[in-house]
Scaffold this motif. Structure first.
Motif, PDB file in Angstrom:
ATOM      1  N   GLU A   1     -16.928  44.083 -44.298  1.00  0.00           N
ATOM      2  CA  GLU A   1     -17.944  43.195 -43.184  1.00  0.00           C
ATOM      3  C   GLU A   1     -17.900  43.678 -41.921  1.00  0.00           C
ATOM      4  O   GLU A   1     -18.846  43.188 -41.268  1.00  0.00           O
ATOM      5  CB  GLU A   1     -17.893  41.616 -43.576  1.00  0.00           C
ATOM      6  CG  GLU A   1     -18.156  41.273 -45.161  1.00  0.00           C
ATOM      7  CD  GLU A   1     -19.718  41.730 -45.380  1.00  0.00           C
ATOM      8  OE1 GLU A   1     -20.540  41.657 -44.775  1.00  0.00           O
ATOM      9  OE2 GLU A   1     -19.474  42.173 -46.824  1.00  0.00           O
TER      10      GLU A   1
ATOM     11  N   ASP B   1     -18.702  45.621 -39.045  1.00  0.00           N
ATOM     12  CA  ASP B   1     -19.950  46.730 -38.438  1.00  0.00           C
ATOM     13  C   ASP B   1     -19.382  47.708 -37.809  1.00  0.00           C
ATOM     14  O   ASP B   1     -19.836  48.982 -37.885  1.00  0.00           O
ATOM     15  CB  ASP B   1     -20.979  45.983 -38.101  1.00  0.00           C
ATOM     16  CG  ASP B   1     -22.030  45.309 -39.156  1.00  0.00           C
ATOM     17  OD1 ASP B   1     -21.820  45.540 -40.254  1.00  0.00           O
ATOM     18  OD2 ASP B   1     -22.632  44.211 -38.565  1.00  0.00           O
TER      19      ASP B   1
ATOM     20  N   GLN C   1     -17.822  50.197 -40.552  1.00  0.00           N
ATOM     21  CA  GLN C   1     -18.824  50.720 -41.308  1.00  0.00           C
ATOM     22  C   GLN C   1     -19.576  51.716 -40.602  1.00  0.00           C
ATOM     23  O   GLN C   1     -19.941  52.547 -41.449  1.00  0.00           O
ATOM     24  CB  GLN C   1     -19.556  49.573 -42.109  1.00  0.00           C
ATOM     25  CG  GLN C   1     -18.530  48.554 -42.882  1.00  0.00           C
ATOM     26  CD  GLN C   1     -17.902  49.226 -43.910  1.00  0.00           C
ATOM     27  OE1 GLN C   1     -18.433  50.270 -44.770  1.00  0.00           O
ATOM     28  NE2 GLN C   1     -16.705  48.809 -44.321  1.00  0.00           N
ATOM     29  N   ASP C   2     -19.935  51.414 -39.576  1.00  0.00           N
ATOM     30  CA  ASP C   2     -20.959  52.143 -38.600  1.00  0.00           C
ATOM     31  C   ASP C   2     -20.183  53.369 -37.784  1.00  0.00           C
ATOM     32  O   ASP C   2     -21.086  53.867 -37.218  1.00  0.00           O
ATOM     33  CB  ASP C   2     -21.698  51.473 -37.830  1.00  0.00           C
ATOM     34  CG  ASP C   2     -22.590  50.439 -38.402  1.00  0.00           C
ATOM     35  OD1 ASP C   2     -23.133  50.593 -39.746  1.00  0.00           O
ATOM     36  OD2 ASP C   2     -22.903  49.366 -37.910  1.00  0.00           O
TER      37      ASP C   2
ATOM     38  N   ARG D   1     -20.818  48.112 -49.714  1.00  0.00           N
ATOM     39  CA  ARG D   1     -20.755  46.634 -49.423  1.00  0.00           C
ATOM     40  C   ARG D   1     -21.404  45.801 -50.360  1.00  0.00           C
ATOM     41  O   ARG D   1     -22.224  46.350 -51.243  1.00  0.00           O
ATOM     42  CB  ARG D   1     -21.274  46.266 -48.113  1.00  0.00           C
ATOM     43  CG  ARG D   1     -20.783  46.895 -46.924  1.00  0.00           C
ATOM     44  CD  ARG D   1     -21.303  46.304 -45.750  1.00  0.00           C
ATOM     45  NE  ARG D   1     -21.032  47.041 -44.359  1.00  0.00           N
ATOM     46  CZ  ARG D   1     -21.405  46.907 -43.135  1.00  0.00           C
ATOM     47  NH1 ARG D   1     -22.534  45.924 -43.101  1.00  0.00           N
ATOM     48  NH2 ARG D   1     -21.101  47.611 -42.302  1.00  0.00           N
TER      49      ARG D   1
ATOM     50  N   HIS E   1     -27.122  46.807 -47.049  1.00  0.00           N
ATOM     51  CA  HIS E   1     -28.288  46.017 -46.768  1.00  0.00           C
ATOM     52  C   HIS E   1     -29.099  45.964 -48.437  1.00  0.00           C
ATOM     53  O   HIS E   1     -29.054  46.965 -48.811  1.00  0.00           O
ATOM     54  CB  HIS E   1     -29.277  46.129 -45.721  1.00  0.00           C
ATOM     55  CG  HIS E   1     -29.860  47.531 -45.814  1.00  0.00           C
ATOM     56  ND1 HIS E   1     -29.341  48.461 -44.939  1.00  0.00           N
ATOM     57  CD2 HIS E   1     -30.970  47.974 -46.517  1.00  0.00           C
ATOM     58  CE1 HIS E   1     -29.972  49.713 -45.411  1.00  0.00           C
ATOM     59  NE2 HIS E   1     -30.854  49.581 -46.171  1.00  0.00           N
TER      60      HIS E   1
END
Length: 58
Positions: free
Chosen positions: A25, A27, A30-31, A43, A56
């Motif tokens: 979770e 970001d 993940q980004d 995710r 998303h």
């Protein structure tokens, strides 16, 4: 990040995958730009149960 910045993508990949698995979770992880070059685990999907693997739901 050091391995990635040295152009050692194959050596860096397992470390990015481990970070993503430990903090799915987060970001920032993940980004991170290196994830455009590695296959990160998706995710959990949203309430609809549908996910496109980008964190998303649709």
């Amino acid at each position: 990040m050091v391995l990635y910045r040295q152009g050692k993508d194959a050596e860096a990949k397992p470390h990015f995958l481990k970070a993503a698995a430990l903090a799915p979770e987060n970001d920032v992880i993940q980004d991170a730009p290196p994830f455009s070059k590695v296959e990160a685990p998706s995710r959990p999907s949203g309430p609809s149960g549908m996910s496109d693997g980008h964190g998303h739901s649709h």
